[in-house]
Design an enzyme around this catalytic site. Structure first.
Site, PDB file in Angstrom:
ATOM      1  N   LYS A  31      -1.440  20.888  61.024  1.00  0.00           N
ATOM      2  CA  LYS A  31      -0.847  22.224  60.965  1.00  0.00           C
ATOM      3  C   LYS A  31      -1.062  22.901  62.300  1.00  0.00           C
ATOM      4  CE  LYS A  31      -2.807  25.924  59.088  1.00  0.00           C
ATOM      5  NZ  LYS A  31      -2.633  27.079  60.027  1.00  0.00           N
ATOM      6  N   LYS A  60       4.775  31.818  60.106  1.00  0.00           N
ATOM      7  CA  LYS A  60       4.956  32.930  59.154  1.00  0.00           C
ATOM      8  C   LYS A  60       5.936  33.980  59.675  1.00  0.00           C
ATOM      9  CE  LYS A  60       0.181  32.529  57.423  1.00  0.00           C
ATOM     10  NZ  LYS A  60      -0.371  31.598  58.431  1.00  0.00           N
ATOM     11  N   ASP A  63      10.473  39.324  60.062  1.00  0.00           N
ATOM     12  CA  ASP A  63      11.175  40.277  60.903  1.00  0.00           C
ATOM     13  C   ASP A  63      12.508  40.582  60.226  1.00  0.00           C
ATOM     14  OD1 ASP A  63      12.115  41.781  63.206  1.00  0.00           O
ATOM     15  OD2 ASP A  63      10.690  40.626  64.410  1.00  0.00           O
ATOM     16  N   ARG A 211     -11.438  24.503  59.062  1.00  0.00           N
ATOM     17  CA  ARG A 211     -12.801  24.584  59.582  1.00  0.00           C
ATOM     18  C   ARG A 211     -13.799  23.702  58.848  1.00  0.00           C
ATOM     19  NH1 ARG A 211     -12.794  31.035  59.681  1.00  0.00           N
ATOM     20  NH2 ARG A 211     -11.240  30.608  58.075  1.00  0.00           N
TER      21      ARG A 211
END
Length: 236
Positions: A31, A60, A63, A211
């Site tokens: 990703k 993401k 707008d 993580r």
């Protein structure tokens, strides 16, 4: 095999490439988020594709419809496997994104998905800060159903909302679930989290983990542990 997208949350290509090569993770699904893409740009995608990585481009987009249409038309040319918009942009924006997606790379076997409620958010955030009167699960389902009607191929949601989405949007509606943690890991800034096993049992089509692997003292071993949990029953 259902994919595990490894979040490359690094500041630049040098650190990204070093991490991948040190831990022999060439070719794994990855990703790419805002931090890395905004620094390195489309050239990063080409470098990852050379090493055979399936790619989820996680920007993401959110707008006005015309801007998202033009942006998605360009992003689609990169030929990634997954690319997303934010469902909060509404149905018109999602339809515009899908139009740009199809025009930018017709015939490519890739998916446009919509982010529902971020896994860092919980019911308190929705009610007290955003003044949204429904709980996270209901809000996610509402957004998922709207996204499907607007042409999206799937959504990003927590593993806990997958069963409801599959019931209401159909089993082929693609669900990508971040917020994945092994049982021994800290939650960090995530709220609606689950283990790979829980995500698998709830029917998720793909998971994203970051993580828990990238910040580990032994990332390769940690990634193998995630694979084992995720695929144990998928391969039977």
């Amino acid at each position: 095999m259902k994919p595990i997208y490894l979040a490359l949350d690094f500041p630049d290509w040098q650190e990204t490439e070093g991490f991948i090569r040190r831990n022999k993770l060439q070719g794994v699904p990855v990703k790419v988020g805002m931090e890395l893409f905004y620094r390195q740009g489309p050239q990063l995608i080409e470098k990852l594709k050379v090493d055979g990585h399936p790619i989820f481009l996680d920007l993401k987009l959110h707008d006005i419809p015309y801007t998202v249409y033009k942006a998605m038309k360009n992003l689609a040319k990169l030929g990634v496997d997954l690319v997303n918009v934010h469902a909060w942009g509404g149905s018109e924006m999602i339809r515009a994104a899908k139009q740009g997606f199809m025009e930018g790379n017709p015939g490519k076997n890739s998916r446009l998905i919509a982010v529902t409620v971020l896994t860092s958010m919980d019911n308190r955030t929705l009610s007290e800060e955003l003044h949204i009167p429904v709980k996270a699960e209901e809000s996610v389902l509402n957004l998922a159903m709207m996204a499907k009607e607007s042409g999206a191929d799937g959504v990003v949601c927590s593993p806990w909302e997958v069963p409801s989405i599959k019931r209401n949007c159909g089993s082929s509606f693609y669900t990508v679930t971040p917020g994945i943690r092994l049982k021994t890991d800290q939650h960090q800034d995530q709220q609606r989290i689950a283990s790979p096993t829980e995500a698998r049992n709830n029917g998720a089509d793909a998971i994203v983990i970051g993580r828990s692997v990238t910040a580990s003292s032994d990332p390769k071993s940690k990634y193998q542990q995630v694979i084992k949990e995720w695929n144990d029953d998928n391969e039977r």
